[in-house]
Scaffold this active site. Structure first.
Site, short mmCIF file in Angstrom:
data_model
loop_
_atom_site.label_atom_id
_atom_site.label_comp_id
_atom_site.label_asym_id
_atom_site.label_seq_id
_atom_site.Cartn_x
_atom_site.Cartn_y
_atom_site.Cartn_z
N SER A 1 38.30 40.48 31.89
CA SER A 1 39.34 40.91 32.82
C SER A 1 39.99 39.66 33.40
O SER A 1 39.39 38.96 34.22
CB SER A 1 38.73 41.76 33.94
N LYS B 1 44.24 47.18 33.29
CA LYS B 1 42.93 46.92 33.90
C LYS B 1 43.08 46.58 35.38
O LYS B 1 42.26 47.00 36.21
CB LYS B 1 42.23 45.78 33.16
N LYS C 1 37.53 38.85 42.44
CA LYS C 1 38.42 38.13 41.52
C LYS C 1 39.49 39.06 40.96
O LYS C 1 40.68 38.70 40.93
CB LYS C 1 37.57 37.53 40.39
#
Length: 291
Positions: free
Chosen positions: A89, A164, A232
């Site tokens: 990701s 995502k 993150k």
């Protein structure tokens, strides 16, 4: 098929193991030693040198860029025509850069991040959102079908990472609301297990209630997806929203709560430990009755 797999973390190890069990010849590389059913390579270059397909499953954009673009990295070592599938990701812009650099040296590239957590990786039931060319997507399907049950081509390079980011926005927001609901219910001395059962059966039902509520009630936060990583990912969401000029007020608040969880020392816990921040804001401890 000869597959190189770089990154044997919480998600990567069960994914690579499923590929071995499906009959593929998997050569894996991880920075720290791991036990693995396939072949462990001594370097990225050794892992990818003869691979038909190369999968990277790494923590963040700088990790992917270093592994893929480095002097002894994927693009320097892979055969021309190899298919690179980055399942990390990372930022959509980084995924687009990887695809451009790969194309320049004759390596096909897809960004294919996943959702479903550790259990989905173990069960081979991940949701996989894929960016890149339709032709490369079709070539990757026999591999991806080992790893996931919902596999969708969502657009050109970078589109998988954009989807995502949206996924992580929804998941974090939902965890936050479930945490608020549990804290609210506990404050009113409501039994949490039956409350969750009835909530999950109505319009409020969602996978966070199904998969995470029991652990949140018990205050067990064994990491399936760590606070650090979701922090993150929400940074990617904030940056991408700013670049597109889109407002995400609820997402921005959730990102701040996730940052607070990390600042409070919960970074290594499961992202459902966001509950601890909500309880702290409410000045409550587990099981505390209504004042």
């Amino acid at each position: 098929m000869r597959i190189a797999f770089v990154g044997l973390g919480i998600m990567g190890l069960p994914m690579a193991t499923n590929l071995v069990r499906a009959g593929h010849d998997v050569w894996a590389y991880n920075r720290s030693p791991r036990s693995f059913e396939g072949t462990l390579a001594g370097s990225v270059a050794e892992a990818v040198a003869e691979a038909d397909v190369i999968i990277t499953m790494l923590p963040d954009s700088p990790d992917v860029l270093a592994v893929v673009l480095g002097d002894d990295g994927v693009l320097a070592s892979a055969g021309r025509g190899a298919l690179l599938i980055d399942m990390s990701s990372i930022a959509p812009a980084a995924a687009s850069d990887v695809a451009a650099e790969a194309g320049a040296v004759g390596v096909r590239a897809l960004d294919a991040p996943v959702s479903g957590g550790e259990q989905g990786a173990i069960d081979g039931t991940l949701s996989i959102m894929v960016g890149g060319s339709a032709e490369d997507f079709e070539a990757a399907l026999p591999v991806l079908e080992v790893l996931g049950s919902t596999i969708v081509h969502v657009g050109p390079a970078g589109a998988g990472q954009t989807v995502k980011a949206a996924n992580q926005l929804i998941v974090a927001g939902t965890i936050g609301l479930v945490a608020e609901a549990l804290t609210f219910l506990a404050a009113h001395s409501v039994e949490l297990e039956p409350a969750v059962e009835v909530l999950a059966g109505g319009l409020a039902g969602n996978r966070i209630l199904d998969r995470k509520a029991a652990g949140m009630i018990a205050h067990t936060f064994e990491p399936g997806f760590r606070i650090d990583l979701h922090h993150k990912d929400l940074g990617i969401v904030i940056d991408s929203a700013r670049a597109a000029g889109t407002a995400i007020p609820l997402g921005a608040v959730t990102a701040q709560l996730m940052a607070a969880a990390r600042a409070q020392g919960h970074g290594s816990l499961d992202h459902s430990a966001l509950l601890l921040v909500i309880e702290s804001l409410s000045r409550r401890t587990p099981g505390q009755p209504t004042p």
